[in-house]
Design an enzyme around this catalytic site. Structure first.
Site, PDB file in Angstrom:
ATOM      1  N   ARG A   6      11.159  50.451   9.729  1.00  0.00           N
ATOM      2  CA  ARG A   6      10.497  50.239  11.226  1.00  0.00           C
ATOM      3  C   ARG A   6      11.544  50.960  12.462  1.00  0.00           C
ATOM      4  O   ARG A   6      10.638  51.329  13.327  1.00  0.00           O
ATOM      5  CB  ARG A   6      10.527  48.561  11.383  1.00  0.00           C
ATOM      6  CG  ARG A   6       9.592  47.947  10.627  1.00  0.00           C
ATOM      7  CD  ARG A   6       9.745  46.289  10.968  1.00  0.00           C
ATOM      8  NE  ARG A   6       9.549  46.100  11.976  1.00  0.00           N
ATOM      9  CZ  ARG A   6       8.504  45.910  12.730  1.00  0.00           C
ATOM     10  NH1 ARG A   6       7.268  46.092  12.002  1.00  0.00           N
ATOM     11  NH2 ARG A   6       8.271  45.457  14.128  1.00  0.00           N
TER      12      ARG A   6
ATOM     13  N   ASP B 204       2.975  49.272  21.700  1.00  0.00           N
ATOM     14  CA  ASP B 204       2.995  48.492  20.662  1.00  0.00           C
ATOM     15  C   ASP B 204       2.715  49.521  19.428  1.00  0.00           C
ATOM     16  O   ASP B 204       1.845  50.470  19.586  1.00  0.00           O
ATOM     17  CB  ASP B 204       1.777  47.326  20.554  1.00  0.00           C
ATOM     18  CG  ASP B 204       2.103  46.459  19.774  1.00  0.00           C
ATOM     19  OD1 ASP B 204       3.213  46.349  18.701  1.00  0.00           O
ATOM     20  OD2 ASP B 204       1.108  45.432  19.710  1.00  0.00           O
ATOM     21  N   GLY B 205       3.211  48.926  18.124  1.00  0.00           N
ATOM     22  CA  GLY B 205       2.788  49.889  17.076  1.00  0.00           C
ATOM     23  C   GLY B 205       3.702  50.739  16.541  1.00  0.00           C
ATOM     24  O   GLY B 205       3.521  51.251  15.419  1.00  0.00           O
ATOM     25  N   ASN B 206       4.955  50.821  16.729  1.00  0.00           N
ATOM     26  CA  ASN B 206       6.150  51.298  16.197  1.00  0.00           C
ATOM     27  C   ASN B 206       6.265  51.102  14.861  1.00  0.00           C
ATOM     28  O   ASN B 206       6.537  51.892  13.869  1.00  0.00           O
ATOM     29  CB  ASN B 206       7.377  51.001  16.928  1.00  0.00           C
ATOM     30  CG  ASN B 206       7.530  51.444  18.392  1.00  0.00           C
ATOM     31  OD1 ASN B 206       6.600  52.225  18.794  1.00  0.00           O
ATOM     32  ND2 ASN B 206       8.356  51.284  19.245  1.00  0.00           N
TER      33      ASN B 206
ATOM     34  N   ARG C 225      13.063  38.541  15.946  1.00  0.00           N
ATOM     35  CA  ARG C 225      12.862  39.453  14.749  1.00  0.00           C
ATOM     36  C   ARG C 225      14.248  39.407  13.829  1.00  0.00           C
ATOM     37  O   ARG C 225      15.211  39.017  14.315  1.00  0.00           O
ATOM     38  CB  ARG C 225      12.778  40.994  15.347  1.00  0.00           C
ATOM     39  CG  ARG C 225      11.373  40.915  16.050  1.00  0.00           C
ATOM     40  CD  ARG C 225      10.965  42.403  16.165  1.00  0.00           C
ATOM     41  NE  ARG C 225       9.511  42.319  16.805  1.00  0.00           N
ATOM     42  CZ  ARG C 225       8.776  43.382  17.011  1.00  0.00           C
ATOM     43  NH1 ARG C 225       9.287  44.718  16.564  1.00  0.00           N
ATOM     44  NH2 ARG C 225       7.596  43.420  17.371  1.00  0.00           N
TER      45      ARG C 225
ATOM     46  N   SER D  55       0.441  39.210  25.691  1.00  0.00           N
ATOM     47  CA  SER D  55       1.825  38.881  25.333  1.00  0.00           C
ATOM     48  C   SER D  55       2.736  38.741  26.254  1.00  0.00           C
ATOM     49  O   SER D  55       3.816  39.252  26.198  1.00  0.00           O
ATOM     50  CB  SER D  55       2.117  40.131  24.361  1.00  0.00           C
ATOM     51  OG  SER D  55       1.246  39.939  23.143  1.00  0.00           O
TER      52      SER D  55
ATOM     53  N   ARG E  82      -4.077  41.914  23.697  1.00  0.00           N
ATOM     54  CA  ARG E  82      -3.513  40.905  24.223  1.00  0.00           C
ATOM     55  C   ARG E  82      -2.547  41.123  25.478  1.00  0.00           C
ATOM     56  O   ARG E  82      -2.132  42.306  25.436  1.00  0.00           O
ATOM     57  CB  ARG E  82      -2.598  40.080  23.140  1.00  0.00           C
ATOM     58  CG  ARG E  82      -3.320  39.549  22.096  1.00  0.00           C
ATOM     59  CD  ARG E  82      -2.024  38.668  21.297  1.00  0.00           C
ATOM     60  NE  ARG E  82      -1.211  39.614  20.417  1.00  0.00           N
ATOM     61  CZ  ARG E  82      -1.618  40.117  19.451  1.00  0.00           C
ATOM     62  NH1 ARG E  82      -2.609  39.769  18.576  1.00  0.00           N
ATOM     63  NH2 ARG E  82      -0.712  40.895  18.708  1.00  0.00           N
TER      64      ARG E  82
ATOM     65  N   GLU F 166      10.167  36.970  23.239  1.00  0.00           N
ATOM     66  CA  GLU F 166      10.051  36.539  21.523  1.00  0.00           C
ATOM     67  C   GLU F 166      10.683  37.419  20.668  1.00  0.00           C
ATOM     68  O   GLU F 166      10.728  37.109  19.500  1.00  0.00           O
ATOM     69  CB  GLU F 166       8.585  36.595  21.492  1.00  0.00           C
ATOM     70  CG  GLU F 166       7.701  35.309  22.272  1.00  0.00           C
ATOM     71  CD  GLU F 166       7.825  35.714  23.789  1.00  0.00           C
ATOM     72  OE1 GLU F 166       7.763  36.743  24.240  1.00  0.00           O
ATOM     73  OE2 GLU F 166       7.275  34.703  24.612  1.00  0.00           O
ATOM     74  N   ASN F 167      10.781  38.882  21.167  1.00  0.00           N
ATOM     75  CA  ASN F 167      11.404  39.816  20.216  1.00  0.00           C
ATOM     76  C   ASN F 167      12.822  39.433  19.518  1.00  0.00           C
ATOM     77  O   ASN F 167      13.180  39.810  18.570  1.00  0.00           O
ATOM     78  CB  ASN F 167      11.478  41.108  20.882  1.00  0.00           C
ATOM     79  CG  ASN F 167      10.222  42.025  21.014  1.00  0.00           C
ATOM     80  OD1 ASN F 167       9.869  42.641  21.764  1.00  0.00           O
ATOM     81  ND2 ASN F 167       9.076  41.507  19.912  1.00  0.00           N
ATOM     82  N   TRP F 168      13.630  38.351  20.250  1.00  0.00           N
ATOM     83  CA  TRP F 168      14.645  37.908  19.726  1.00  0.00           C
ATOM     84  C   TRP F 168      14.496  37.351  18.334  1.00  0.00           C
ATOM     85  O   TRP F 168      15.624  37.148  17.518  1.00  0.00           O
ATOM     86  CB  TRP F 168      15.814  36.995  20.728  1.00  0.00           C
ATOM     87  CG  TRP F 168      15.899  37.594  22.076  1.00  0.00           C
ATOM     88  CD1 TRP F 168      15.466  37.074  23.234  1.00  0.00           C
ATOM     89  CD2 TRP F 168      17.015  38.387  22.106  1.00  0.00           C
ATOM     90  NE1 TRP F 168      16.156  38.094  24.067  1.00  0.00           N
ATOM     91  CE2 TRP F 168      17.484  38.937  23.644  1.00  0.00           C
ATOM     92  CE3 TRP F 168      17.848  39.068  21.418  1.00  0.00           C
ATOM     93  CZ2 TRP F 168      18.313  39.567  24.141  1.00  0.00           C
ATOM     94  CZ3 TRP F 168      18.864  39.933  21.889  1.00  0.00           C
ATOM     95  CH2 TRP F 168      18.946  40.120  23.350  1.00  0.00           C
TER      96      TRP F 168
HETATM   97  C1  FPP Z   1       6.604  47.443  19.745  1.00  0.00           C
HETATM   98  O1  FPP Z   1       6.231  48.026  18.409  1.00  0.00           O
HETATM   99  C2  FPP Z   1       7.663  47.882  20.066  1.00  0.00           C
HETATM  100  C3  FPP Z   1       8.958  47.345  20.496  1.00  0.00           C
HETATM  101  C4  FPP Z   1       9.038  45.895  20.022  1.00  0.00           C
HETATM  102  C5  FPP Z   1      10.161  47.948  20.991  1.00  0.00           C
HETATM  103  C6  FPP Z   1       9.547  49.067  21.869  1.00  0.00           C
HETATM  104  C7  FPP Z   1      10.965  49.763  21.868  1.00  0.00           C
HETATM  105  C8  FPP Z   1      10.904  51.264  22.095  1.00  0.00           C
HETATM  106  C9  FPP Z   1       9.664  52.251  22.328  1.00  0.00           C
HETATM  107  C10 FPP Z   1      12.330  52.006  22.125  1.00  0.00           C
HETATM  108  C11 FPP Z   1      13.104  51.675  23.205  1.00  0.00           C
HETATM  109  C12 FPP Z   1      12.799  51.773  24.410  1.00  0.00           C
HETATM  110  C13 FPP Z   1      13.402  52.466  25.216  1.00  0.00           C
HETATM  111  C14 FPP Z   1      12.849  52.271  26.845  1.00  0.00           C
HETATM  112  C15 FPP Z   1      14.635  52.998  24.984  1.00  0.00           C
HETATM  113  P1  FPP Z   1       6.313  47.018  16.972  1.00  0.00           P
HETATM  114  O2  FPP Z   1       7.456  46.839  16.550  1.00  0.00           O
HETATM  115  O3  FPP Z   1       5.805  45.547  17.600  1.00  0.00           O
HETATM  116  O4  FPP Z   1       5.285  47.569  16.162  1.00  0.00           O
HETATM  117  P2  FPP Z   1       4.363  46.983  14.997  1.00  0.00           P
HETATM  118  O5  FPP Z   1       3.422  45.727  15.776  1.00  0.00           O
HETATM  119  O6  FPP Z   1       3.419  47.972  14.413  1.00  0.00           O
HETATM  120  O7  FPP Z   1       5.021  45.989  14.101  1.00  0.00           O
END
Ligand code: FPP
Length: 246
Positions: free
Chosen positions: A34, A21-23, A72, A197, A195, A68-70
């Site tokens: 993002r 988490d946190g990308n 986004r 999640s 969490r 749930e990511n669908w």
């Molecule tokens: C959460 O950060 C991350 C994700 C929903 C995606 C994770 C995917 C990767 C690391 C790349 C693809 C993976 C592979 C295995 C090739 P967030 O976007 O929820 O960050 P935020 O909470 O800061 O918005």
């Protein structure tokens, strides 16, 4: 002394699960889009897989895309799918070199066709690797998985292959997507969120939870080793009292 040297290799967790988490926040902190955070997150995945191979972790499961990511924005969903496809194809050779088997859990049929095909291909060419199993949770949620398991059991019952009284925890678990994978002893979540999640709810009944403020794109094997050292300091009682252990 680094964290790696503090690890007791005889008491390693067999299976580590990670909520990466946190990308998005990491990218935003630098004034970037993002997607840049997700791209950087792939470098973390690669380093953590190599860290697991290095010390002998047998199973690593990462939450790459939740049901749930669908929800986004479609551009972000598409970018994540493209990143996934590019990464598994680029990494197939390295996975083989490191003796890592690729596995995937989730509602895989809901993924784009290209993604399904390339996943199947890389899973096939890595299927005999035995040092570590890397499982990508894709379009995965634990409630989806538990409902799917219940449906399978009902079907077996309707076909007179199983009666309600015969259902045990083992039989239920065998219907989950993680069949043949031991439950994780340690779950790590980055970015300061506390969490679960909808991740591996059944499998994490007794998992030790480790939370760190580090954002996923900054997470490297040294952070993983730190989490394992922390895990090894804990006493896992499984409902018993301290004196009953050992
Ligand atoms: C959460 O950060 C991350 C994700 C929903 C995606 C994770 C995917 C990767 C690391 C790349 C693809 C993976 C592979 C295995 C090739 P967030 O976007 O929820 O960050 P935020 O909470 O800061 O918005």
């Amino acid at each position: 002394m680094g964290f790696k040297e503090q690890i007791d290799i005889n008491r390693l967790p067999e299976h580590i699960a990670i909520i990466m988490d946190g990308n998005g926040r990491w990218a935003k902190n630098q004034g970037k889009f993002r997607v840049f955070g997700h791209e950087s997150g792939v470098l973390s995945v690669k380093d953590i897989v190599e860290g697991c191979v290095d010390i002998g972790i047998k199973y690593l499961t990462v939450y790459a895309f939740s049901t749930e990511n669908w929800n986004r924005p479609v551009e972000e969903v598409n970018a994540l799918m493209e990143l996934l496809i590019a990464t598994i194809n680029q990494e197939a050779e390295t996975l083989n070199k490191n003796n890592v088997r690729l596995n995937a859990i989730g509602d895989l049929n809901s993924l784009p066709e290209k993604c399904i095909q390339d996943l199947a291909n890389v899973m096939e060419i890595t299927k005999n690797n035995s040092r570590c199993t890397l499982t990508l949770a894709l379009s995965y949620s634990a409630k989806w998985e538990i409902v799917a398991a219940a449906k399978k059991l009902v079907k077996l019952a309707v076909e007179n292959k199983l009666s309600a009284d015969e259902i045990t925890e083992e039989i239920f678990a065998a219907q989950l997507t993680t069949t043949n994978i031991p439950d994780p002893e340690l779950m790590i979540r980055t970015s300061g969120e506390h969490r679960i999640s909808n991740f591996l709810l059944w499998q994490m009944a007794y998992t030790e939870l480790y939370f760190t403020e580090t954002l996923w794109p900054d997470f490297r094997r040294e952070h993983l080793f730190e989490a394992i050292v922390d895990y090894q300091k804990r006493e896992r009682r499984f409902g018993k009292i301290s004196e009953q252990l050992n």
